[in-house]
Design a protein around this motif. Sequence first.
Motif, PDB file in Angstrom:
ATOM      1  N   PHE A   1     -15.509 -44.272   6.796  1.00  0.00           N
ATOM      2  CA  PHE A   1     -16.660 -43.769   7.551  1.00  0.00           C
ATOM      3  C   PHE A   1     -16.944 -44.554   8.833  1.00  0.00           C
ATOM      4  N   LYS A   2     -16.183 -45.607   9.101  1.00  0.00           N
ATOM      5  CA  LYS A   2     -16.527 -46.477  10.220  1.00  0.00           C
ATOM      6  C   LYS A   2     -16.586 -45.746  11.546  1.00  0.00           C
ATOM      7  N   GLY A   3     -15.684 -44.801  11.755  1.00  0.00           N
ATOM      8  CA  GLY A   3     -15.663 -44.073  13.026  1.00  0.00           C
ATOM      9  C   GLY A   3     -17.003 -43.446  13.351  1.00  0.00           C
ATOM     10  N   LEU A   4     -17.763 -43.069  12.322  1.00  0.00           N
ATOM     11  CA  LEU A   4     -19.068 -42.444  12.541  1.00  0.00           C
ATOM     12  C   LEU A   4     -20.211 -43.452  12.499  1.00  0.00           C
ATOM     13  N   TYR A   5     -20.269 -44.285  11.457  1.00  0.00           N
ATOM     14  CA  TYR A   5     -21.448 -45.164  11.359  1.00  0.00           C
ATOM     15  C   TYR A   5     -21.498 -46.214  12.458  1.00  0.00           C
ATOM     16  N   ARG A   6     -20.357 -46.571  13.073  1.00  0.00           N
ATOM     17  CA  ARG A   6     -20.378 -47.528  14.179  1.00  0.00           C
ATOM     18  C   ARG A   6     -21.163 -46.979  15.369  1.00  0.00           C
ATOM     19  N   LEU A   7     -21.274 -45.655  15.459  1.00  0.00           N
ATOM     20  CA  LEU A   7     -21.995 -45.018  16.556  1.00  0.00           C
ATOM     21  C   LEU A   7     -23.481 -44.840  16.246  1.00  0.00           C
ATOM     22  N   LEU A   8     -23.877 -45.144  15.012  1.00  0.00           N
ATOM     23  CA  LEU A   8     -25.258 -44.925  14.585  1.00  0.00           C
ATOM     24  C   LEU A   8     -25.990 -46.195  14.188  1.00  0.00           C
ATOM     25  N   SER A   9     -25.258 -47.245  13.862  1.00  0.00           N
ATOM     26  CA  SER A   9     -25.887 -48.440  13.293  1.00  0.00           C
ATOM     27  C   SER A   9     -26.682 -49.261  14.305  1.00  0.00           C
ATOM     28  N   ASP A  10     -26.589 -48.949  15.587  1.00  0.00           N
ATOM     29  CA  ASP A  10     -27.442 -49.640  16.559  1.00  0.00           C
ATOM     30  C   ASP A  10     -28.903 -49.224  16.409  1.00  0.00           C
ATOM     31  N   ASP A  11     -29.136 -48.027  15.887  1.00  0.00           N
ATOM     32  CA  ASP A  11     -30.498 -47.499  15.797  1.00  0.00           C
ATOM     33  C   ASP A  11     -30.953 -47.182  14.386  1.00  0.00           C
ATOM     34  N   TYR A  12     -30.011 -47.136  13.446  1.00  0.00           N
ATOM     35  CA  TYR A  12     -30.354 -46.771  12.073  1.00  0.00           C
ATOM     36  C   TYR A  12     -29.697 -47.739  11.096  1.00  0.00           C
ATOM     37  N   ARG A  13     -30.262 -47.826   9.923  1.00  0.00           N
ATOM     38  CA  ARG A  13     -29.624 -48.537   8.830  1.00  0.00           C
ATOM     39  C   ARG A  13     -28.559 -47.619   8.247  1.00  0.00           C
TER      40      ARG A  13
END
Length: 321
Positions: free
Chosen positions: A83-95
């Motif tokens: 899942f890294k390809g996706l969560y790396r783009l979201l973890s700056d603003d979300y847990r």
Amino acid sequence: MIQTLLTIVKWLLLGLVGLLLLLVIGSTINHRLRIPGEEAAHPPPGQLVAVNGHRLHVYAEGTGDPTLVFLSGSGTTAPALDFKGLYRLLSDDYRTVVVERAGYGWSEDGGTSRDIETVLDETREALASAGESPPYILLPHSMSGLEAVHWANRYPDEVAAIIGLDPAMPPIYEIMPPPRLKLALVSFIGRTGLLRLAPSICLESPAANYLTEAETSAYCSIMVRRTFTADMRAEVEATQANAQRVAAEGIPDVPLYVFISNGDGLPMDNWGEVLVAYVEAAGGQYRMLDVGHYVHAEAPDLIAAEIRVFLQQHKDSFIEP
């Protein structure tokens, strides 16, 4: 003359069988000898928490509300990296949190029932033990669509929304029976270490495009060690019964957004049509994508952007003021 030829053919076939048997035995021994060293070389990047007699791996990064929980599809050997390809783009603003079920990734084998209630209880307990708390936005891929729907029905206060990553919702399993023979063969290849004969196979996964060198090494190591474990196979065996139970519970009343693949490589021709019908019945949104089943690894930038819009649209319903 004919008898002589038949004798030669018989001995050639016996010799071939003997060579194949030696190959399998040698591969299995080599496989088991290498596993301890590979496990030591690639420790889990997240937490191992005790759940139901075994330990599950929970990987989390980022801060902010809401908490996004990623749930993997059947047989995804290393969800925390997949899942890294996706969560790396979201973890700056979300847990962002990935729970690896029993037999997956760095999680231990459980040997427990894979009925939907047990699977969900273990996921919820793992999250609580890792210090995570609801409400959650669930992001299920493939088979874990069943878990997400069951979760939202069983514990509606814990699930703020579902964002499906080409999820296999209950109606899928009315059409698509689990490919038991194929998966048994894949499991045999993994269990005997024969998968090591194709060391570059892990690099063919779209998820590998977003991994560091060290993560790629760990990803490939897990793939040869954890391809279709006993727990994964037990999940497959339970899918139709689980789907029937979840279907009987009805469609949950939560915001729903589903990303739907082009269905390439999936064993049914109307995959997209079935998912569209389910989403429309739920009053949700969907986006058709011209990519394969692992949508989160093939179109992460587009999906991340759409997720941000969706969360902004529904923020009043699940984000504390």
